[in-house]
Design an enzyme around this catalytic site. Structure first.
Site, PDB file in Angstrom:
ATOM      1  N   ASP A   1      50.344  65.838  59.654  1.00 33.57           N
ATOM      2  CA  ASP A   1      50.477  64.810  60.659  1.00 33.57           C
ATOM      3  C   ASP A   1      51.593  65.273  61.589  1.00 33.57           C
ATOM      4  OD1 ASP A   1      50.404  62.275  61.882  1.00 33.57           O
ATOM      5  OD2 ASP A   1      52.127  61.681  60.687  1.00 33.57           O
ATOM      6  N   LYS A   2      51.705  64.658  62.760  1.00 34.69           N
ATOM      7  CA  LYS A   2      52.781  65.083  63.640  1.00 34.69           C
ATOM      8  C   LYS A   2      53.939  64.096  63.610  1.00 34.69           C
ATOM      9  CE  LYS A   2      54.154  64.253  67.447  1.00 34.69           C
ATOM     10  NZ  LYS A   2      54.097  63.477  68.610  1.00 34.69           N
TER      11      LYS A   2
ATOM     12  N   GLU B   1      60.320  56.131  77.895  1.00 32.71           N
ATOM     13  CA  GLU B   1      60.942  55.263  78.902  1.00 32.71           C
ATOM     14  C   GLU B   1      62.281  54.757  78.421  1.00 32.71           C
ATOM     15  OE1 GLU B   1      58.276  52.183  80.215  1.00 32.71           O
ATOM     16  OE2 GLU B   1      57.734  53.473  81.901  1.00 32.71           O
TER      17      GLU B   1
ATOM     18  N   LYS C   1      56.635  58.745  88.424  1.00 27.30           N
ATOM     19  CA  LYS C   1      57.005  59.801  87.479  1.00 27.30           C
ATOM     20  C   LYS C   1      55.756  60.210  86.730  1.00 27.30           C
ATOM     21  CE  LYS C   1      58.458  56.920  83.559  1.00 27.30           C
ATOM     22  NZ  LYS C   1      59.122  55.618  83.642  1.00 27.30           N
TER      23      LYS C   1
ATOM     24  N   ARG D   1      59.740  67.651  76.518  1.00 25.88           N
ATOM     25  CA  ARG D   1      58.745  66.870  77.248  1.00 25.88           C
ATOM     26  C   ARG D   1      59.281  66.641  78.657  1.00 25.88           C
ATOM     27  NH1 ARG D   1      56.326  63.385  72.859  1.00 25.88           N
ATOM     28  NH2 ARG D   1      55.991  61.717  74.350  1.00 25.88           N
TER      29      ARG D   1
ATOM     30  N   GLY E   1      40.074  64.137  69.675  1.00 16.27           N
ATOM     31  CA  GLY E   1      39.348  63.339  68.690  1.00 16.27           C
ATOM     32  C   GLY E   1      37.901  63.144  69.057  1.00 16.27           C
TER      33      GLY E   1
ATOM     34  N   ASP F   1      53.148  60.848  56.946  1.00 10.46           N
ATOM     35  CA  ASP F   1      54.127  59.825  56.596  1.00 10.46           C
ATOM     36  C   ASP F   1      53.626  58.414  56.789  1.00 10.46           C
ATOM     37  OD1 ASP F   1      54.053  59.962  59.355  1.00 10.46           O
ATOM     38  OD2 ASP F   1      56.058  59.119  59.505  1.00 10.46           O
TER      39      ASP F   1
END
Lengths: 1147, 314
Positions: free
Chosen positions: A408-409, A508, A574, A612, A751, A807
């Site tokens: 999982d990430k 944000e 943005k 990011r 997906g 998790d």
């Protein structure tokens, strides 16, 4: 008026028919669409209690017995016990001695089951007793969660868990909005917005109106389905107003209510019918590969046993037949049963089976289970790991054979914390400072700044530029920060005089907190849409005009505001550089300027390290343009056809000709050492697939930051939505890959595309690509899809051992589907770690868990299993060899009593100590796994396979023949002391048994890598305990071995024989062992280098990936819910539709 | 507390790494090999000094061969040094047959009475007096091997019961040289402790048992042999034997044709380790040679692999 009342009663007076009278649970409760009235519970439907425990106090014993005796091994031993009771066959005077160890085993595993079930029961009870506020017709009362029924109205307060699937009727918010956190369902931590349907909002106007007759509603909705993102229903109010309800009005059990004080809801699905329970897969009991192989070997051993027994009995029957008249001393008359050749065969066969009983090692399962349990305990005690939990220690060795990791990430690779790192304004780059530099903000200094989370920014240069009005960057910086502090959708809240930001997006929040940190404090917006920002005690006010939301297509968010003072209208945006930079109003010359290049380079640099990035832009719009535009926009907003499209076009119209303000870099903070761990895992030859619910950009981003993706990898992105397109793309990708065989490839698949690729007729291509790609990232996958991917790989490559790590509750399916499931005990609750086989605190612990614990457990358990087969061969086979000298009449050599103790006392402890404490290499060297790929033996199954097993069997064969015949010829063929006494059968048997014990204990020394006092002690203990039992036996005059001890010890040939046998076997055995080991070393030397660093091959085509700039942003996707629903509907086509779904007409 | 923890830690985590070097391995194998070969040679020398005489199928030496009769034959012996052991040897007699081995009652043999069910359980198929051999049915064999006629009921439980007892070997021997009797000492031929403990006379032995369980020939017989060809001690000659023609007189009671076997007489002197054992001398030499070969193999390998092989030992 009376008319109306009449209608009332006819409307609501109907009989509940939500249950089918016949059938199993699914047919009765889950196959009919439901129609309920609020406040009128349907007691026929099941209540809200859940049960995950298997047993009750009453059914424990029968159910447990059934389970125990459905195990083949136990049945085998029951049959053996029955044989032991037949006097003709018995070799233990009719006593079923085997039942003693058998009942011991059954008791232990029964107790274990009982304890585990007790724990489950306890957690069930906890959940069932959760107090819930329900409306009883007059007021809200507290009842336990388990006695909730469909049709009741409940009240849930802020931060509480929703106890059942409910339709929201009213929220404490004026507009009927509420937020839920669905992390226990899909693992996503951003909040989801839900709202009360507008018609219901008008019906329930106060908190205490639920009892009123005219507030009753009828809800018709579909029968329970497992589809997480689907709810279809309609309500009818007492005014006969019908309105359609959808997923937005519906909250699932297991969600947490956030940001509103309370909501009221109508219970629609309870207990087993709730989506979360219907989605939980029943955990299969997992068996390790080693154990499965072991089962095969047990079968081989059992067949060998049968064959040997049949041979022995045939030989006996034939030789008896030939000699039947020459055995007068046996007194077998021609009328006796024993005269019959067939009878002889069967009785001897029974005898031999009993002699061979231990051949199928009864002790193996128990020993293995105990050793694994202790191994598990030592794992939990490992102080280099952070208290890992071992839930199924029977998979220990599986950890050493993993070939495929599904990770999982969020929360697994990342901490799920966004940290603001750097900002580019103009040609200046801020935040790029390291400790002890002049511009570095020290820990002490930072205390004087606002205390905010999610910001890691230490650059004084920016602060200076803000504070110093004459600074050359001042204006630009200020402009940029104002933009950051108002261009967002965060709600500010005052709580205990503190400003709290409620953000649906962690990005944000990080941006806003950063602005606050450097002095631009967003104060919130009032009901008129005026946003206020405080800077240097001055309050800046902005009138909010429009918000253009983020979507996955737009990849940008814009906000249109008017400055209250200057009346200037500004559009702030943005978003992704790929979109925004192409919409700038820069001239060709400016595009080639250094500033612009600097920006582009920086963005790429950030992308490479996995930051990011967001580009910040603004555009000043003159009032006329705005007014004209606004008119069209309002029209579009009210239009009924193509509303979205039209609005989109109008938004696009404004979102161009930007002026670039700057760019930000946010770190999606990785957990410690994730990158190292992943590269070590990849180096060890394990494939890593990341399955995440995130968007493609985010996934790629993380791929870079944790070194899964590098610029050397050729990336193949498949994110098509249509099946035909996906097929096309898959084929194209296969073509591309085969054209560049020397390159390494990475597949990034969404997906939706995955869903199509998993279809049976397309699967093959998908697997082919999966095979040839070193890295696979699956994005936007649902929990069910995660499971499907794991299952696909499992089914396709039968021998591959998979590990899933995650998790969140959304990983539970995947964790249970993989061979080994590892849970991370993180912020997202305990579901994953509870469903997992092992749970750790951090991803990096996987390295030690696999490379040290897993690897060593695999090695030790392999040896343990082989040795257990070996030692039982060692104790059984001498009797078979002895058959040659006793006409195969099935005469046993050993005292029955002593024989039973072999596996309990004389040969049990050393191997267990070996299994727990042996160590081939130092733990740290193994964890590093850099000197050599120590791990590869496991995935390749080098230590436990048919060849190795047969080798051990062969060892047993030759050694037993020596153990049987040497003593016989040493002491039985002639007299052995100067009194002229002759030895006899029982002395010979005693000597043989003693040698068996010595040899099989010394064998442990031969293959041990380390000697501990405990190992040496246990070996001595085993031998001494045999000696002691011998001494006891020696004094029992009834025993066959009476006074044998003294007579043997007085016999020189006994000692000569012992030396001869022990030295012969140990020397040859250790010579073989040494030779093998040394040959291994030698062959390794030949094939050097063992450990190949990825070579720089000339043929590798330099890969130029599209400039990766690391744009990523978490947002509340408006399309998302719709999309999800679509995904689930795709699912319907693909899957075997549950039975109940057929009867289901969707409204 | 800390002490005990320290002890536990020492117990489980004090580690020695058994890493023999190639050199020491070669040395160890060679040393063991040499010792074994030497031992084998010593045992061979000892074996050669032991005199063993086997008189095969002695019952065939009388003509006609008649059973339950006395018979005698002459046999030439060399000089033999005391003590000389006198064995009878049976061939092709499976005293280790399962049916045979289990057919006795240890309880009964230790002088206690047993129930019928026990007798059936342990002694099958020889349970009652009537199941015994004819000669055993109305006789009592004393400790000195003297037969006294008695009367017992055929349906009483036989004591001792079982196949082993029933097949009791009852040949007797005397030995003389030129009319001069040579004493065959028949006491102390069973394992010490067996007599009077494991094998004990029942009360009223003479009237209830057919043989005195303390008869040493009987005790020797009851300890079943592990091989189908076996020897059992019958007596001890405690004087040196000169070279000469000896007269062996025996009561030919036991019929080896019943089991298609043979009965032999074995006379043997004794060495420091008992009787002749060819197996031991051969085995020691062979195993010793194998060890030396292993050492040689390692040595060759070491030389071939050069120095690098010897350095890293796992």
């Amino acid at each position: 008026m009376t008319d109306k009342l009449y209608e009332f009663s006819t409307l609501f007076e109907y009989k509940y028919e939500n249950v089918n009278p016949k059938g199993n649970y699914v047919q009765r409760f889950q196959s009919k669409n439901r129609k309920i009235t609020s406040n009128r519970p349907d007691y026929e439907l099941p209540n809200n209690s859940i049960q995950t425990s298997k047993y009750t106090l009453i059914n424990f014993i029968p159910k447990q017995l059934y389970e125990q005796f459905s195990k083949l091994a136990n049945i085998y031993f029951v049959i053996i016990g029955a044989l032991q009771m037949i006097p003709e066959v018995s070799i233990s005077s009719g006593v079923p001695t085997i039942y003693l160890p058998l009942s011991f085993i059954i008791l232990i595993s029964g107790a274990k089951d009982f304890y585990e079930d007790y724990k489950r029961r306890k957690s069930d009870n906890e959940e069932n007793r959760q107090p819930i506020l329900t409306y009883d017709g007059y007021k809200f009362v507290t009842i336990p969660s388990s006695s909730l029924y469909v049709g009741q109205i409940i009240k849930v307060n802020q931060d509480e868990v929703i106890p059942a699937d409910i339709l929201i009727l009213r929220s404490s918010e004026q507009k009927g909005i509420c937020y839920v956190e669905t992390k226990s369902l899909d693992g996503e931590t951003n909040l989801k917005q839900k709202n009360v349907h507008i018609d219901l909002l008008q019906t329930y106007i106060s908190d205490d109106c639920f009892g009123q007759e005219d507030k009753r509603i009828i809800l018709k909705y579909q029968a329970p389905t497992p589809y997480l993102y689907q709810f279809i229903g309609e309500t009818t109010t007492s005014q006969q107003k019908v309105s359609a309800m959808n997923f937005n009005n519906f909250i699932l059990r297991g969600c947490n209510l956030r940001n509103v004080k309370y909501v009221f809801g109508l219970v629609t699905y309870t207990g087993k019918d709730t989506k979360i329970i219907m989605n939980s897969t029943i955990a299969r009991s997992k068996r390790s590969k080693l154990e499965q192989q072991m089962q095969k070997f047990i079968l081989i051993i059992f067949l060998t046993q049968l064959i040997l027994c049949i041979i022995a009995s045939i030989v006996y029957a034939i030789s008896f037949y030939n000699k039947r008249n020459l055995l007068s001393y046996l007194d077998i008359e021609s009328f006796d049963n024993e005269y019959n050749i067939a009878y002889n065969f069967f009785v001897r066969f029974g005898n031999w089976i009993l002699i061979f009983t231990n051949f199928v090692p009864i002790s193996l399962l128990v020993t293995l289970e105990m050793v694994k349990f202790i191994q598990g305990k030592f794992m939990t005690l490992d102080d280099r790991l952070n208290q890992p939990k071992v839930q199924s220690s029977n998979l220990n060795e599986e950890l050493g054979q993993v070939e495929h990791i599904f990770s999982d990430k969020t929360g697994t690779l990342t901490c799920n914390i966004m940290e603001f790192k750097q900002i580019i304004i103009g040609n200046q780059n801020y935040g790029d400072v390291i400790e002890n530099q002049e511009d570095y903000l020290s820990n002490d200094e930072i205390l004087s700044y606002p205390q905010v989370t999610n910001v890691d920014f230490r650059d004084k240069k920016l602060i200076e530029a803000i504070q110093d009005q004459n600074h050359f960057m001042h204006k630009q910086v200020k402009d940029c920060l104002i933009m950051l502090s108002i261009c967002h959708t965060v709600i500010a809240d005052q709580k205990d005089n503190k400003l709290i930001y409620n953000a649906t997006s962690p990005d944000e929040l990080a941006l806003l907190n950063f602005a606050r940190f450097v002095g631009f404090e967003f104060l919130g917006s009032d009901e008129n849409g005026i946003k206020r920002v405080r800077f240097n005690n001055e309050i800046l006010e902005f009138q909010l005009l429009e918000v253009f939301e983020f979507t996955s297509q737009r990849k940008r968010q814009s906000i249109l505001v008017q400055i209250r003072n200057s009346k200037e209208i500004i559009l702030y945006s943005k978003g992704a550089d790929s979109i925004l930079l192409s919409e700038t109003k820069l001239s060709q010359k400016e595009l080639q300027s250094e500033d612009y290049h600097n920006l582009e380079n920086k963005l790429q640099e950030y992308g490479k390290v996995g930051l990011r990035t967001l580009v910040l832009c603004k555009r000043i719009i003159d009032i006329q343009t705005y007014q004209e535009w606004n008119k069209r926009y309002q029209e579009a907003a009210q239009s009924l056809e193509n509303r979205e499209e039209r609005m989109q076009t109008l938004q696009d119209e404004l979102e161009k000709n930007y002026e670039i303000l700057g760019a930000t870099a946010i770190e999606d903070k990785l957990q410690q050492n994730v990158a190292d761990t992943i590269s070590a895992i990849k180096q060890a030859g394990i494939k890593v697939w990341v399955l995440t619910g995130d968007k493609i950009e985010t996934a790629i981003n993380i791929g870079y930051s944790c070194q899964l993706l590098t610029n050397e990898l050729v990336q193949h992105v498949i994110d098509e939505k249509m099946e035909s397109l996906v097929v096309e793309k898959l084929n194209e990708t296969i073509g591309l890959i085969s054209k560049q065989p020397h390159n390494q490839h990475a597949l990034i698949i969404s997906g939706d595309a995955l869903l199509h690729s998993l279809k049976p007729h397309i699967r093959k291509n998908m697997i082919q690509i999966g095979e040839s790609c070193n890295v696979v990232l699956c994005c936007r996958v649902s929990p069910k899809q995660k499971q499907d991917v794991v299952t696909l790989i499992r089914n396709q490559k039968k021998n591959v051992c998979t590990l899933a790590i995650g998790d969140g509750a959304n990983d539970v399916n995947m964790i249970t589907a993989a061979h080994v499931g590892v849970g991370i005990r993180g912020v997202e609750g305990q579901q994953a770690s509870r469903a997992a086989d092992y749970s750790v605190q951090e991803f990096q612990e996987l390295r030690r868990l696999l490379f040290y614990h897993g690897r060593e457990c695999y090695r030790r358990n392999s040896t343990l299993v082989c040795y257990t087969f070996y030692k039982n061969i060692l104790v059984v086979l001498p009797q078979f060899w002895y058959g040659i000298l006793s006409m195969y009449s099935a005469q046993s050599l050993y005292d029955t009593f002593i024989y039973q103790l072999f596996n309990i006392l004389y040969a049990a402890l050393p191997i267990m100590i070996y299994g727990v404490f042996d160590e081939e290499h130092d733990a740290d060297i193994l964890t590093e796994n850099t000197q050599d790929n120590y791990y590869e033996q496991g995935p390749q199954g080098k230590l436990f396979n048919l060849k190795i097993f047969l080798f051990w069997v062969f060892q047993g064969l030759w050694q037993t023949s020596i153990i049987c015949f040497f003593p016989t010829f040493c002491i039985s063929s002639n007299f052995i002391d100067d009194n002229g006494y002759m030895q006899h059968l029982w002395a010979q048997g005693t000597m043989i048994f003693g040698l068996v014990i010595v040899v099989c204990n010394l064998k442990v020394l031969i293959f041990s890598n380390v000697y501990t006092p405990a190992l040496l002690g246990s070996i001595s203990f085993s031998m001494i305990s045999y000696l002691i039992s011998w001494i006891i036996l020696d004094n029992i005059s009834q025993a066959e071995a009476y006074v044998v001890l003294e007579s043997l010890f007085a016999t020189p040939n006994f000692h000569f024989g012992n030396i001869l046998v022990i030295v012969t076997i140990v020397a040859i055995d250790s010579a073989i062992n040494l030779k093998l080991r040394k040959m291994m070393i030698a062959s390794k030397k030949k094939n050097q280098p063992i450990y190949q660093q990825p070579e720089k091959n000339d043929q590798v085509i330099k890969v130029i990936n599209r400039a990766n700039t690391g744009f990523a942003f978490n947002y509340l996707d408006v399309d998302e819910l719709e999309n999800q629903e679509k995904i689930e509907l795709y699912n319907l086509e693909n899957q075997v539709v549950p039975e109940n779904f057929n009867n289901n007409n969707i409204y | 507390m800390s002490d005990s923890k320290g002890f536990l830690h020492w117990l489980f985590f004090k580690k020695w790494h058994p890493v023999p070097s190639v050199g020491s391995t070669i040395a160890l194998f060679s040393i063991i090999g040499v010792i074994f070969v030497a031992l084998g040679i010593v045992i061979t020398v000892i074996n050669n000094n032991i005199q063993e005489v086997t008189i095969y199928k002695y019952d065939q030496k009388c003509s006609p061969v008649e059973y339950n009769k006395k018979c005698s034959f002459m046999y030439k012996l060399d000089n033999m040094k005391a003590p000389i052991y006198f064995y009878y040897e049976l061939e092709n007699f499976y005293q280790n047959h399962r049916r045979y081995v289990k057919s006795k009652s240890s309880t009964q043999l230790s002088g206690e009475e047993i129930s019928l069910s026990d007798a059936e359980k342990y002694c099958d198929p020889i349970i009652y007096n009537k199941d015994l051999e004819v000669w055993q049915q109305d006789v009592y064999v004393t400790e000195q091997n003297i037969l006294i006629p008695t009367e017992r009921k055929p349906d009483d439980i036989a004591s001792p019961c079982g196949l082993i007892a029933k097949s009791f070997f009852n040949d007797t021997y005397t030995l003389s040289l030129e009319e001069k009797n040579i004493v065959l000492n028949q006491t102390g031929i069973s394992w010490p402790n067996d007599k009077g403990k494991k094998y004990k006379r029942a009360p009223n032995s003479e009237s209830t048992q057919w043989i005195d369980p303390e008869n040493e020939h009987f005790i020797v017989w009851m300890r079943t042999a592990g091989l189908p060809t076996f020897r059992k001690l019958w007596g001890r000659i405690e004087q040196d034997l000169e070279e000469g023609e000896y007269t062996f007189e025996f009561e030919n009671n036991y019929n080896p044709q019943m089991f298609a076997g043979a009965k032999n007489i074995v006379l043997s002197t004794s060495g420091p380790f008992g009787g002749k054992n060819l197996f031991l001398s051969i085995a020691f030499i062979v195993v010793g040679v194998i060890q030396l070969l292993i050492a040689l193999a390692f040595l060759i390998k070491k030389i071939r692999a050069g120095n690098s092989f010897g350095q890293k030992n796992e």
